[in-house]
Design a protein around this motif. Structure first.
Motif: not given
Length: 598
Positions: A339, A346, A350, A388, A406-407, A411, A414, A418-419, A520, A524
């Motif tokens: 994380f 974050l 992305y 997400t 993106v959410n 964080p 998240r 998964e990114m 998840k 989420d």
């Protein structure tokens, strides 16, 4: 927090300027043959209906870059929906009178797609699902979001926004009337998801009009707007918000909390609606573009969950994790190494992923879109209640790029793993590549450039996630696990969506099944389940579409052997815009036959 970065696919930029080997831009100036009278008549009908659609749905028109109706909202009244249903029935009669044999092949396809979409609307009208006018993710309570997608370049743009502000109270009253009628007819949402909405409405009830979300476009002006105009526009906007917008939302809040919310269903599931089982079966057909009944979709989901679970166990052994798969899930959900510490970090991660993906597209694609896409943070006001990430399509006039949202809320919920899969789905080669490419096909009728057949569009997005392996992007086992986790997520959807809406599962059982089979986080998972509660059938499209695209690719590879070209296959799948899965299968079969005959 609003963060944004604009990205240009490296291959796209190159191809737009000077084509490079392995990639070419979509044609912007296609050559077309003179039309026959029958073809000209058909296209006149398409043009007329597109104009009707833009006039009838002015917010969609604005989003697409058609600014003729920027001063208005759609008619959200019960009479407005009844009028649309009547229009669809009359259109169906007109379409039935057209003889496809008089048309060239491309027009026959366009007619078939247009008639198919119209028939689905006519079929669905008796269920009156338009009474479900809002949910926790979208609706009148977040109408201000429209401004974020518009361009305010001059006085005329601001004047149009002021006109929309003055018209908003009527829009709210129409929505109230439609929802009130829905409550009387028991066409409502489950209470558990609608309990999220009062806080969203209350954000619109501010003491100072300058703090209203609708005032946001007037907090800064371009140099083209003179000081005197700025002063007038600000004054008029404050008056419209204070005198109309805020009182309208105050009345709507009272209606929603004291009248509508108590009428909502105590349980989850479309089976509670009038003719609920029929309505859900229709929604399954609508979103999957198949004739599958809910039970068949459910069974496919169970098989896919078992298959993907086996791949997850194999990967868990590869990383030498000691424990059960659920222990592995718990570790992936909680270990700090997975994380980012804060939202900005974050977001930057992305943005970096997107830049890494872009130059590898030429490995698998011959035709790429010219239009760029951006990465932005989901607005803070809705981030706690949404998923997400999501994609907002480009404006067809080129005034706005596509956007990968993106959410950044929490964080710590998240995970990094998964990114990559998420970025591949929402940006390129997923939604942005497919939607932008379709939008740029100038030879297609407007409706085909912008149609969003759910199973095709979302099936392509999920298929795009798997392409990360072929592009060398899953270069560590946890990123690969993220791809499996996201595929599992879509397989679980087949089980829990049909479970809740057709088999009377409760929300707790759906959440538990999700957590048991996918890593998840609980935040989420809860938001995802609530999305399926509010949008019956929509979530089925992803896995059903992906399975069909993958099946078509395997069929083509088996039929063509060494002559199979994945870039050419992707061209065939993408070049004609979105379409039902059975029509896509016919297009691929025709390509296979043509390729074998060379």
């Amino acid at each position: 927090m609003r963060a944004a970065v604009l990205l240009f696919c490296a291959a796209v930029c190159a191809s737009a300027c000077s084509p490079t080997p392995g990639a070419r831009p979509a044609s912007a100036t296609p050559m077309t043959e003179p039309r026959t009278p029958a073809s000209a008549s058909l296209h006149a009908l398409f043009d007329s209906e597109w104009d009707y659609a833009m006039r009838d749905q002015p917010t969609r028109a604005s989003l697409l870059g058609d600014h003729r109706f920027d001063d208005r909202w759609p008619d959200a009244s019960p009479a407005g929906f009844a009028r649309r249903a009547q229009h669809d029935r009359e259109l169906q009669t007109r379409l039935a009178a057209i003889d496809p044999a008089t048309l060239p092949p491309d027009d026959r396809l366009s007619l078939a797609l247009f008639a198919r979409a119209n028939a689905l609307e006519v079929e669905g009208a008796p269920f009156r699902l338009w009474h479900l006018a809002l949910d926790q993710r979208e609706g009148i309570q977040t109408a201000d979001d429209l401004a974020d997608a518009l361009t305010f370049a001059g006085v005329a743009d601001y004047e149009a926004w002021l006109a929309r502000l003055r018209a908003l109270p009527a829009f709210v009253e129409q929505t109230t009337a439609t929802m009130r009628e829905g409550a009387r007819e028991r066409i409502v949402q489950p209470r558990v998801v609608m309990e999220r909405v009062p806080a969203q409405i209350h954000r619109q009830v501010v003491a100072d009009p300058e703090q209203s979300p609708f005032f946001a476009p007037l907090r800064a002006f371009p140099a083209s707007v003179a000081p005197a105009d700025r002063e007038r526009l600000v004054r008029d906007a404050k008056a419209a918000i204070a005198g109309g917008v805020i009182p309208a939302y105050r009345r709507f809040e009272d209606f929603f909390v004291h009248e509508y919310l108590p009428a909502c269903f105590p349980e989850v599931g479309a089976w509670q609606l009038p003719r609920g089982d029929e309505a859900y079966a229709y929604l399954v057909r609508y979103h999957t573009t198949t004739r599958m009944p809910p039970q068949e979709v459910h069974d496919i989901g169970l098989r896919e969950v078992a298959r993907i679970r086996g791949e997850m166990l194999a990967l868990m052994e590869k990383v030498e994790f000691k424990g059960t798969l659920n222990d592995f899930f718990a570790w992936l959900r909680t270990d700090p190494r997975f994380f980012y510490a804060d939202g900005p970090s974050l977001f930057e991660a992305y943005a970096a992923l997107a830049k890494r993906i872009d130059p590898r597209l030429v490995l698998l694609f011959r035709t790429l879109p010219r239009t760029p896409y951006g990465v932005e943070a989901i607005p803070d006001a809705v981030a706690p209640d949404t998923t997400t990430a999501y994609y907002r399509p480009l404006a067809a006039d080129g005034s706005r790029a596509g956007t990968f949202f993106v959410n950044l809320y929490k964080p710590e919920a998240r995970p990094r793993w998964e990114m990559m899969a998420l970025a591949l789905h929402e940006s390129v080669p997923g939604h942005h590549l497919q939607i932008a490419l379709a939008s740029e096909q100038q030879s297609l009728p407007e409706f085909r450039r912008h149609d969003m057949w759910t199973a095709y569009t979302e099936g392509w997005g999920l298929y795009a996630e798997s392409l990360g392996e072929e592009m060398g992007l899953y270069d560590d086992p946890y990123a690969k696990f993220g791809q499996l986790a996201y595929e599992m997520w879509r397989a679980v959807r087949l089980v829990v969506d049909t479970g809740m809406h057709a088999m009377h599962w409760d929300r707790k059982r759906a959440i538990a099944y999700f957590l048991e089979n996918a890593p998840k986080t609980e935040l989420d998972v809860t938001n995802e389940i609530d999305r399926y509660v509010a949008w019956p059938g929509q979530a089925l499209a992803y896995k059903i579409g992906q399975l069909e695209i993958r099946r078509l690719r395997e069929r083509a590879h088996e039929a063509l052997g060494p002559r199979f070209d994945v870039k050419e296959f992707h061209d065939v799948v993408l070049r004609d815009g979105a379409m039902p899965l059975d029509v896509l299968g016919e297009r691929v079969d025709a390509w296979i036959a043509q390729r074998k005959g060379r």
